[in-house]
Design an enzyme around this catalytic site. Structure first.
Site, PDB file in Angstrom:
ATOM      1  CB  CYS A   1      12.977   8.930   7.354  1.00 31.16           C
ATOM      2  SG  CYS A   1      14.377   8.339   6.061  1.00 31.16           S
TER       3      CYS A   1
ATOM      4  CD  GLU B   1      11.038  12.272  10.988  1.00 26.20           C
ATOM      5  OE1 GLU B   1       9.814  11.529  11.676  1.00 26.20           O
ATOM      6  OE2 GLU B   1      11.411  11.917  10.186  1.00 26.20           O
TER       7      GLU B   1
ATOM      8  CE  LYS C   1      -2.191   2.648   3.010  1.00 30.70           C
ATOM      9  NZ  LYS C   1      -2.090   3.716   2.656  1.00 30.70           N
TER      10      LYS C   1
ATOM     11  CD  GLU D   1      14.628   0.491   7.581  1.00 29.80           C
ATOM     12  OE1 GLU D   1      14.712   1.660   8.019  1.00 29.80           O
ATOM     13  OE2 GLU D   1      14.849  -0.274   7.139  1.00 29.80           O
TER      14      GLU D   1
END
Ligand code: NAP
Ligand code: MG
Length: 499
Positions: free
Chosen positions: A312, A409, A204, A278
């Site tokens: 990331c 983040e 997906k 991840e």
């Protein structure tokens, strides 16, 4: 004759670096014009065919650069996910799972070559759907995705060398969910090793970036990949949860936020499923006083402003050695004054559109928190397009470890600068985070690079460079950045059983 000392004292002092550049001169627009060959509507890709979702529901994909509609995308429900897993299991049992590696290699090579043939079209589609500058999708995303297929095709007939002395076997059907920051590249990272090893796939893509995934389905058809070997189900978070939680999946691989990763891990606790995660990052890019500063500034800019900071492993925390902190900050301000922010389809654009309105809101909220908590903000006065989602490159100085902008983040073009005095302080500050995906070190001393690379708790440590990728090199995290590796021999080990 004036003495040397007198000469020196009369010499005009060097202007502060902040004054060196004047205003940005303007280039004429240079829009990329290749046809992305978009369809008005994209169905699910199940069993080698494009099929309508059982519910008949579609959602809209827009271009974040101008908020205009690009296409309708099928919304997969649980029944569709069931159908995709059934097709993948059938392919595993009857074709792909039984095929010798040297035969699988031919298909994967074919996928890589077909992607190269259509590289420009894919780059334009990626930029339209996701907002990243065309020069990045053209020079990085698409070639790197093709490189991943080439690399893994090369492994498919050499799997005896993945774990010397052991026999490897595929796991079965793997379920995969990916984010929106590198839609095609993350797809390649996920499916290339799975296919090389003989697994079949249900994947997906993210809700805002489906188009290059469904265009790749066209390539899979053209490559003659046995039906059901790879299946794509598009939709929102619930579709992702159905893919991750399906009883047929022997393994799930997820790339996305730590928050969603934790939800998935909780829901799968106690099952037999293999898992790789991840997740997010908050990398430190560490600059010592002996570093070549101009080169470091380019690396810092590339580390945080590349792909609007939607990375990331972005170097979102700059740790700079106190003696050079002012000089680095001045050089950085100069550099970001000349970054071009705007139309992602323009070949001169450095910073394109933020991927979605929602992401733009998250970035703005964290930047507000930085201002409120007392950090000093700098943004160049560049003009932003009236329509679309854009954010100015932003630098915060005077940041302390307790500020949210130093810990959370941001996933946007926002750099937080902290200073340090000693090597140990740099290591301590760099490691003082819940994450551990990557780090950068800038110094002239090889011994210091070696020490830092051992002490930094990060999956990747770049030295005197940043954001360098290669399919041969494993990538993955420590701590809340996840577990498992993608790329290299290590990445293949996450897609097999050892006997
Ligand atoms: P996200 O919100 O976690 O979404 C990632 C994917 O998970 C999307 O496809 C999303 O679908 C899906 N999803 C949402 N809820 C789910 C659930 N309950 N179960 C299963 N799937 C679900 O992350 P994002 O905002 O798209 O991406 C940014 C994050 O990805 C950042 O934290 C970044 O650091 C991380 N990232 C990590 C790496 C790495 O290699 N470590 C690489 C790239 C990105 P929808 O899009 O439909 O919501
Ligand atoms: Mg879109």
């Amino acid at each position: 004759m004036p003495t040397l000392a007198e000469k020196k004292s009369t010499r005009p002092s060097r202007p502060a670096p902040e004054l060196i550049f004047g205003d940005l001169w303007e280039f004429d627009p240079a829009p990329e014009t290749a046809d992305p060959k978009l369809k008005p509507r994209y169905d699910l890709f199940i069993g080698g065919e494009f099929v309508a979702p059982k519910s008949g529901k579609y959602f809209t994909s827009i271009n974040p650069a101008d908020e205009l509609k690009l296409a309708d995308i099928a919304l997969a429900g649980r029944d569709d996910v069931d159908a995709a897993y059934a097709a993948a299991q059938r392919a595993f049992d009857t074709t792909w799972g039984r095929m010798p590696g040297r035969e699988r290699a031919k298909y994967i090579f074919r996928i890589a070559r077909l992607l190269q043939d259509r590289a420009r079209e894919f780059a334009v589609a990626e930029t339209l759907d996701g907002g990243k500058p065309i020069k990045e999708s053209r020079d990085f995303d698409v070639p790197m995705a093709a490189a991943h297929f080439f690399y893994h095709a090369g492994w498919a007939d050499k799997l005896d060398y993945v774990a010397p002395g052991r026999r490897v076997a595929p796991l079965g059907v793997v379920g995969q969910v990916i984010p929106w920051n590198f839609p095609l590249l993350m797809l390649a990272w996920k499916i290339a090793p799975a296919l090389a090893m003989g697994n079949t796939v249900v994947l997906k893509p993210a809700e805002t970036t489906n188009i290059t995934c469904l265009k790749l389905a066209e390539i899979l058809q053209d490559a003659g990949l046995p039906p059901g070997t790879v299946n794509f189900v598009t939709g929102a978070g619930e579709t992702g949860a159905a893919v991750m939680g399906h009883s047929t999946a022997a393994k799930v691989a997820f790339t996305g936020s730590t928050e969603v990763g934790k939800i998935i891990m909780r829901s799968l606790a106690g099952t037999e499923k293999k898992m790789t995660m991840e997740l997010g990052g908050k990398a430190a890019n560490i600059v010592f006083d002996d570093a070549p500063l101009d080169q470091a500034v380019e690396g810092i800019v590339n580390g945080i402003f590349f792909n609007q900071g939607h990375v990331c492993c972005a170097g979102s925390r700059l740790l700079v050695h106190e003696p050079v902190a002012d000089r680095v900050l001045a050089k950085l301000k100069n550099r970001i004054r000349v970054l071009r922010v705007g139309d992602p389809m323009d070949k001169n654009t450095d910073i394109g559109a933020i991927n979605s309105k929602e992401q733009l809101g998250k970035i703005a909220a964290l930047v507000d928190s930085g201002v409120k908590e007392g950090a000093e903000m700098f943004q160049p006065a560049c003009k932003l397009p009236a329509k679309g989602y854009y954010f100015r490159p932003t630098i915060f100085s005077g940041v302390s470890m307790s500020h949210r902008i130093a810990r959370e983040e941001i996933f946007g073009p926002v750099l937080s600068i902290l200073t340090f005095r000693t090597v140990d302080e740099a290591i301590e500050k760099a490691n003082n985070t819940a994450y551990g995906l990557s780090a950068g070190v800038w110094t002239d001393k090889g011994s210091r690079i070696l020490k830092m690379s051992v002490e930094l708790k990060a999956g990747v440590v770049w030295a005197n460079t940043y954001n360098k990728f290669d399919p041969t090199s494993p990538f993955g995290g420590y701590k809340e950045s996840g577990f498992g590796r993608e790329g290299g021999r290590q990445g293949l080990l996450d897609y097999c059983k050892l006997a």
